[in-house]
Scaffold this active site. Sequence first.
Site, PDB file in Angstrom:
ATOM      1  N   ASP A  36      39.793  -1.094   7.328  1.00  0.00           N
ATOM      2  CA  ASP A  36      38.451  -1.665   7.158  1.00  0.00           C
ATOM      3  C   ASP A  36      37.987  -1.588   5.717  1.00  0.00           C
ATOM      4  O   ASP A  36      37.279  -2.478   5.234  1.00  0.00           O
ATOM      5  CB  ASP A  36      37.455  -0.924   8.058  1.00  0.00           C
ATOM      6  CG  ASP A  36      37.501  -1.444   9.493  1.00  0.00           C
ATOM      7  OD1 ASP A  36      36.747  -0.938  10.303  1.00  0.00           O
ATOM      8  OD2 ASP A  36      38.319  -2.339   9.780  1.00  0.00           O
ATOM      9  N   SER A  85      24.774  -6.668  12.216  1.00  0.00           N
ATOM     10  CA  SER A  85      25.472  -5.630  11.455  1.00  0.00           C
ATOM     11  C   SER A  85      24.526  -5.109  10.390  1.00  0.00           C
ATOM     12  O   SER A  85      23.603  -5.815   9.978  1.00  0.00           O
ATOM     13  CB  SER A  85      26.753  -6.183  10.813  1.00  0.00           C
ATOM     14  OG  SER A  85      26.438  -7.236   9.933  1.00  0.00           O
ATOM     15  N   GLU A 121      21.595   8.982  11.574  1.00  0.00           N
ATOM     16  CA  GLU A 121      22.690   9.233  12.503  1.00  0.00           C
ATOM     17  C   GLU A 121      24.024   8.990  11.819  1.00  0.00           C
ATOM     18  O   GLU A 121      24.107   8.222  10.855  1.00  0.00           O
ATOM     19  CB  GLU A 121      22.567   8.307  13.728  1.00  0.00           C
ATOM     20  CG  GLU A 121      21.205   8.348  14.408  1.00  0.00           C
ATOM     21  CD  GLU A 121      21.020   7.183  15.364  1.00  0.00           C
ATOM     22  OE1 GLU A 121      21.950   6.885  16.134  1.00  0.00           O
ATOM     23  OE2 GLU A 121      19.946   6.544  15.335  1.00  0.00           O
ATOM     24  N   LYS A 123      27.445   7.292  11.129  1.00  0.00           N
ATOM     25  CA  LYS A 123      27.990   5.948  11.344  1.00  0.00           C
ATOM     26  C   LYS A 123      29.424   6.110  11.839  1.00  0.00           C
ATOM     27  O   LYS A 123      30.337   6.372  11.055  1.00  0.00           O
ATOM     28  CB  LYS A 123      27.945   5.119  10.066  1.00  0.00           C
ATOM     29  CG  LYS A 123      28.344   3.669  10.279  1.00  0.00           C
ATOM     30  CD  LYS A 123      28.205   2.858   8.999  1.00  0.00           C
ATOM     31  CE  LYS A 123      28.545   1.396   9.259  1.00  0.00           C
ATOM     32  NZ  LYS A 123      29.935   1.206   9.729  1.00  0.00           N
ATOM     33  N   ARG A 144      31.250  -7.177  20.207  1.00  0.00           N
ATOM     34  CA  ARG A 144      30.221  -7.875  19.447  1.00  0.00           C
ATOM     35  C   ARG A 144      30.575  -9.337  19.203  1.00  0.00           C
ATOM     36  O   ARG A 144      29.709 -10.208  19.237  1.00  0.00           O
ATOM     37  CB  ARG A 144      30.015  -7.182  18.092  1.00  0.00           C
ATOM     38  CG  ARG A 144      28.882  -7.783  17.279  1.00  0.00           C
ATOM     39  CD  ARG A 144      28.751  -7.120  15.925  1.00  0.00           C
ATOM     40  NE  ARG A 144      29.856  -7.456  15.038  1.00  0.00           N
ATOM     41  CZ  ARG A 144      29.959  -7.042  13.773  1.00  0.00           C
ATOM     42  NH1 ARG A 144      29.042  -6.253  13.284  1.00  0.00           N
ATOM     43  NH2 ARG A 144      30.982  -7.391  13.025  1.00  0.00           N
ATOM     44  N   LYS A 299      17.522   4.663  10.101  1.00  0.00           N
ATOM     45  CA  LYS A 299      16.621   3.767  10.830  1.00  0.00           C
ATOM     46  C   LYS A 299      15.194   4.291  10.730  1.00  0.00           C
ATOM     47  O   LYS A 299      14.966   5.509  10.850  1.00  0.00           O
ATOM     48  CB  LYS A 299      17.002   3.683  12.312  1.00  0.00           C
ATOM     49  CG  LYS A 299      18.420   3.219  12.590  1.00  0.00           C
ATOM     50  CD  LYS A 299      18.727   3.301  14.084  1.00  0.00           C
ATOM     51  CE  LYS A 299      20.176   2.957  14.382  1.00  0.00           C
ATOM     52  NZ  LYS A 299      20.526   3.165  15.801  1.00  0.00           N
ATOM     53  N   LYS A 323      26.871   4.185   3.063  1.00  0.00           N
ATOM     54  CA  LYS A 323      28.309   4.375   3.222  1.00  0.00           C
ATOM     55  C   LYS A 323      28.827   5.509   2.342  1.00  0.00           C
ATOM     56  O   LYS A 323      28.398   5.683   1.203  1.00  0.00           O
ATOM     57  CB  LYS A 323      29.057   3.079   2.880  1.00  0.00           C
ATOM     58  CG  LYS A 323      28.675   1.882   3.753  1.00  0.00           C
ATOM     59  CD  LYS A 323      29.120   2.050   5.181  1.00  0.00           C
ATOM     60  CE  LYS A 323      30.612   1.868   5.354  1.00  0.00           C
ATOM     61  NZ  LYS A 323      31.083   0.498   5.133  1.00  0.00           N
ATOM     62  N   CYS A 421      59.809   4.997 -26.447  1.00  0.00           N
ATOM     63  CA  CYS A 421      60.705   6.003 -27.023  1.00  0.00           C
ATOM     64  C   CYS A 421      61.084   5.695 -28.458  1.00  0.00           C
ATOM     65  O   CYS A 421      61.522   6.581 -29.202  1.00  0.00           O
ATOM     66  CB  CYS A 421      61.980   6.115 -26.182  1.00  0.00           C
ATOM     67  SG  CYS A 421      61.711   6.827 -24.549  1.00  0.00           S
ATOM     68  N   CYS A 443      63.805   9.306 -22.316  1.00  0.00           N
ATOM     69  CA  CYS A 443      64.115   8.947 -23.694  1.00  0.00           C
ATOM     70  C   CYS A 443      65.474   9.559 -24.050  1.00  0.00           C
ATOM     71  O   CYS A 443      65.700  10.758 -23.838  1.00  0.00           O
ATOM     72  CB  CYS A 443      63.048   9.486 -24.654  1.00  0.00           C
ATOM     73  SG  CYS A 443      61.438   8.706 -24.506  1.00  0.00           S
TER      74      CYS A 443
END
Length: 530
Positions: A36, A85, A121, A123, A144, A299, A323, A421, A443
């Site tokens: 996600d 959402s 709350e 997530k 959904r 909320k 987030k 090098c 090298c």
Amino acid sequence: MSYSQQQIKERMEKLIAEIDRLRVLYHVQDDPQADDVVYSSLMDELRELEKQYPHLRDASSPTQRIGGKPRDAFRKTVHKVRQWSFDDLFDYESLVAWEEKVKRMMDKKGLDTTELAYCCEMKIDGLKIILTYEKGKLVTAATRGDGITGEDVTHNIKTIHSVPLTLPYPIDLVVVGEVWLPAQELERINAERAKNDETPFANARNAAAGSIRQLDPRIAAGRKLDMFVYDIDVLEGNEQYCETPQTQIAVLGLLQELGFKVNRIFQLCDSCDAIEKMYTAWIDKRNDQDFAIDGVVIKINDKNAQKALGYTGKAPRFAIAYKFPAEKTTTVVENITVQVGRTGVLTPVAHLRPVAVAGTTVSRATLHNEDEINRLGLKIGDTVVVQKAGDIIPEIVEVLTNMRTGKEQSFDMRTACRTVCGGDVVRDTIGTKNTENSVAYYCKDANSFAMRKEQLRHFVSRKGMNIDGLGEKIIVQLMDEGLVADQSDFFALAKGDVEHLERFAQKSAENLIAAIDRAKRVELAKFLFA
């Protein structure tokens, strides 16, 4: 690096195409091929470009919709209440700005903001499911989908023991929650899939989604799915049984009373500072739970205020998702260079378009060796997935080949190594018969400038002699001036040797010499490390 309007337009078209491909795989075909966070990162880049160049925004952009349409293999069901959402935010300044915006809207509507409080709350990073009850009986469980129409997955949801089939009261009810898979169950399922030569699930969310979107309920029943319920969309016929909740906290209480499993990690906060304190505390604790958490949902607690504020075209105005810092994200490889270690080993490093991951801005990622570049199929200009966990150096874990434009460039490890090098390079052999090549280049000249610089830098580092003021640029300057050729030369330096050099003055020269003098007495462990 600046880009032309045409290049920006092409980038936006590539983003739209890749986002839509991932959306179809995940939401329609049940074949998730990316975390996600990868999907979200691509969406974030597209949103930012559309914000900067609104005249280039396509009307069919995925930023203008919520989710995907259901598969024909499942019966479609229309939600009684549209599913939304949350908008996202990622820092304290954005949180304060959101609260100020909310207060302005409430003031215009004549709502009191003096005692504004928030229900915060966890997530849950799972699969959103809407449960519909009629007269206390479960009749439909749906995904959904596109927010208006979802898939009927009742036959699978009924296999989840934490979901009540009958309520204690004969009421009509629509609730919203998140189906999730315990971490230990994910390990068991992936071990089983590995035995069967099946691709393991990338994470618990994908496993939960794959379990619910099965036509055969026995598959879901064989996995220990769980569900947290967190909101009520419809409550009717409840007058003689229970009160209609007037706050979000009361909603959670009623859900528990009705027999739903509610995540008990929630808190009533009265300020942005209180929210930030809770959020910060859970950043480090999020991986300690049996369920995946990717942020805090905030909320407004008062339901009347929620109703008055309403929704935008895509999200509620009264709520927002704060987030957690992503541990994976997407960016572009702008160049690949090679760095040399004190033993002469040569390591390729990707220079990235700066991007925030795991709470820090990342502009470089290790590529380990040439074999890793070949395994990834990486080219300069590729869009990649970068991963960073804790203090681990960021690394590239995937190349998004569908984002290629044809202008990407291959990287020649041997040529780049020779440049660093200043001469030829070798690839050491391992094994008793000297027939197997190691994965690292070195090298060939052990006295090359690059190797000597790294040896000197290691010598003065904090874990070594701990000489303050001797950074890489100063070391290179001392080598260029012929003042330092090996480690012992540091202790022969005098103030007059360095105070005339660029970046030095009398005081800085005195400080460096004093730091070198202090290093003449050092702990044995530090001396051995140096």
